[in-house]
Design a protein around this motif. Sequence first.
Motif, short mmCIF file in Angstrom:
data_model
loop_
_atom_site.label_atom_id
_atom_site.label_comp_id
_atom_site.label_asym_id
_atom_site.label_seq_id
_atom_site.Cartn_x
_atom_site.Cartn_y
_atom_site.Cartn_z
N ARG A 267 0.85 -1.19 0.00
CA ARG A 267 0.00 0.00 0.00
C ARG A 267 0.88 1.24 0.00
NH1 ARG A 267 -3.84 0.83 3.48
NH2 ARG A 267 -3.23 2.87 4.22
N GLY A 289 -6.07 -7.95 -1.62
CA GLY A 289 -6.79 -7.04 -2.50
C GLY A 289 -7.31 -5.80 -1.82
N ASN A 290 -7.42 -5.81 -0.49
CA ASN A 290 -7.95 -4.64 0.23
C ASN A 290 -7.17 -4.48 1.53
OD1 ASN A 290 -9.46 -2.76 1.75
ND2 ASN A 290 -11.36 -3.36 0.73
N THR A 291 -6.11 -3.69 1.50
CA THR A 291 -5.27 -3.53 2.69
C THR A 291 -5.98 -2.77 3.80
OG1 THR A 291 -4.22 -1.55 1.75
CG2 THR A 291 -3.13 -3.66 1.35
N GLU A 292 -6.91 -1.87 3.43
CA GLU A 292 -7.68 -1.16 4.46
C GLU A 292 -8.47 -2.15 5.30
OE1 GLU A 292 -7.82 2.18 5.08
OE2 GLU A 292 -6.23 2.49 3.59
N ARG A 293 -9.06 -3.12 4.65
CA ARG A 293 -9.86 -4.12 5.37
C ARG A 293 -8.97 -4.93 6.32
NH1 ARG A 293 -13.68 -7.56 1.65
NH2 ARG A 293 -14.52 -5.45 1.41
#
Length: 321
Positions: A267, A289-293
């Motif tokens: 990220r 696929g979703n580092t925020e998650r």
Amino acid sequence: MNREDTLAISGDVAEQAMHWHLELQEPEVSEATLAAWMRWRQAHPVHEHAWQRAEVFARRMRDLRSPDQRPLAHAALRPTLSRRSALKQLSVLFAAGAGAWAMKDTALVQDWRADYYSQVGEQKSFTLADNTQIQLNTDSAINVVFERESRRIKLLRGELLVTRADGRLLSVDTAQGRLESALARFSVRQRAGFTQVSVYQGMLVINPSRLSHQPIALKAGEQISFSAGEIFSRQAIALTAPAWSQGMLVAQGQRLADFLEDLSRYRQGHLACDPRLADLRVSGTFPLGNTERIIFAVADTLQLDVQQFTRYWVMLKPRTA
């Protein structure tokens, strides 16, 4: 030989490519300018090659991860009245980068010269001319040279997974040395000051640059870390390919500080935790696929607060009552 090796870009052609890039940023571009730009691109294959590299170069400058450098990059890329002044600003940016950018930020220069690269958070797969399968991990770059008697990959930064099948010798060069393999599946990661190699199938030979007279054989199920003059870690690993090649990040009782350092490779921006939390343990399998998650899932599991000053500056803190 790799086709791009025959398209060497001279300083003059590189300057012309950057000139056209800046010209096309003007608010109103005339039909005559567009026609001249297309004639230049079509005049020689190296012109088209240089134009494609110029676009990559410009994207990387716009995507600089260091907030302190971003204004300088924008200044260099804005439309200007003079090619001379624009190129002067670009030279300032290069000079600043040599002394001030972090290693990740030098990626924009490497991508200008790389045959293949991946952006931050991206995994990219492709097959070379000899059917060698390559997968690049996040923020990685390589050069490839195929000649009659040799096949070489230069790892400029990051990490790659190599699957060999044809039995001919392939060498991979890193900043610390060279490894050679005919039939193997292995990964190579360029780290700060050392190289890490893991073998999943077959075997390979490692030649640290200052120990070239002492080659080291590495077989499936082994991982080794080496500098130019020293082998300082050798351990057993699973025979399965690395989790990142499947788009996953796996932690098994990993320190939170170390986990966040690994996650930050995927990220943009700064990601860390309060020093008091560094030794908390993280376990789990997380889709990249979703580092925020991932950040919020870990924070929820460990009962931590997520502080976000912007989406590029994230800190995990003890949860307040």
